[in-house]
Design an enzyme around this catalytic site. Structure first.
Site, PDB file in Angstrom:
ATOM      1  N   ASP A 167      19.682  -7.717 147.026  1.00  0.00           N
ATOM      2  CA  ASP A 167      21.124  -7.665 147.014  1.00  0.00           C
ATOM      3  C   ASP A 167      21.312  -8.885 146.075  1.00  0.00           C
ATOM      4  O   ASP A 167      20.544  -9.767 145.725  1.00  0.00           O
ATOM      5  CB  ASP A 167      21.719  -8.148 148.281  1.00  0.00           C
TER       6      ASP A 167
HETATM    7  N1  URA Z   1      17.730  -6.309 153.178  1.00  0.00           N
HETATM    8  C1  URA Z   1      18.987  -6.901 152.831  1.00  0.00           C
HETATM    9  O1  URA Z   1      19.787  -7.005 153.698  1.00  0.00           O
HETATM   10  N2  URA Z   1      18.919  -7.251 151.589  1.00  0.00           N
HETATM   11  C2  URA Z   1      18.252  -7.135 150.573  1.00  0.00           C
HETATM   12  O2  URA Z   1      18.367  -7.664 149.453  1.00  0.00           O
HETATM   13  C3  URA Z   1      16.857  -6.934 150.936  1.00  0.00           C
HETATM   14  C4  URA Z   1      16.607  -6.319 152.145  1.00  0.00           C
END
Ligand code: URA
Length: 241
Positions: free
Chosen positions: A101
């Protein structure tokens, strides 16, 4: 060679993504749009994806310590900074293996090897990914247990995960928990903690298979050597046996 494999080999996209590009009519061979996935490419054929010719390049693999505030894609229609902007010296057309993310930090592999990418992200191959999450609430065996059994996110149960409580801070009402999963669903870690009522306010991926962040500050990247790449292949193969 089949057209989707050819595109994956050229490092343009994973095989599955290549199939999507073909279905969308964005791939041509010698100027003719290809819509048939079974089409094969012969030597001398000119293959173009979205109007650009593609060539087979040397396969390269990089490990990035992704900082906060960059998106895990090759380009962004809103002009936001992407992980590719952090590796300006790389000439090959690399792209991230899976996604972190915008606000997640840590281990991200980038490559132009589509087959490698497919292998790394296929849930069947069960590559361990380790995350460290700062969560709201005081973690203990009882409230984290559902993570080890599987919790329902987006209508589907997650595979059992392992956890390790790193810190519990009663004054601030929050905890730091390490979570090991081997799937890679969208926002999976945040959704898993959300499902047990402990929302994540900070997240980092500290390991992907055999790789960790040793020696890399946020925003720094390095090339993986052959041994590291074969260790990742083995991490995937061993689980499919
Ligand atoms: N899980 C998440 O919630 N965000 C990420 O960036 C990676 C795994």
């Amino acid at each position: 060679m089949r057209i989707n494999k050819f595109i994956a080999h050229a490092g343009v996209a994973s095989r599955r993504k290549a199939e999507e590009l073909i279905k969308q009519g964005l791939v041509t061979i010698n100027g003719q749009v290809v819509r048939e996935l079974a089409t094969t490419v012969k030597s001398g054929d000119v293959v173009e994806v979205e109007g650009s010719p593609i060539y087979n390049e040397e396969k390269v693999y990089y490990l990035l310590n992704k900082p906060k505030g960059v998106i895990s894609s090759v380009s962004d229609e809103k002009g936001r900074k992407t992980v590719i902007d952090l590796l300006p010296q790389v000439k090959e057309r690399i792209y991230p293996v899976g996604r972190l993310d915008w606000d997640t930090t840590g281990v991200l592999i980038l490559t132009n090897d589509g087959d490698f990418t497919d292998k790394m992200i296929h849930p069947r191959n069960e590559i361990d990914k380790v995350y460290v999450a700062r969560v709201k609430g005081l973690a203990n065996k009882e409230n984290l247990r559902p993570l080890t059994k599987g919790v329902v996110i987006d209508g589907k149960k997650t595979k059992p995960a392992r956890y390790n409580i790193i810190k519990v801070d009663p004054e601030k009402g929050r905890s730091v928990v390490e979570l090991t999963i081997h799937e890679g669903r969208n926002h999976q870690v945040k959704k898993m903690f959300e499902a047990i009522g402990m929302p994540v306010d900070k997240l980092s991926r500290t390991k992907f298979g055999t790789l960790d962040l040793t020696g890399l500050r946020p925003g720094e990247a390095r090339r993986l050597n052959k041994k590291e790449v074969s260790q990742l292949h083995n991490a995937a193969i061993n689980k499919t046996k």
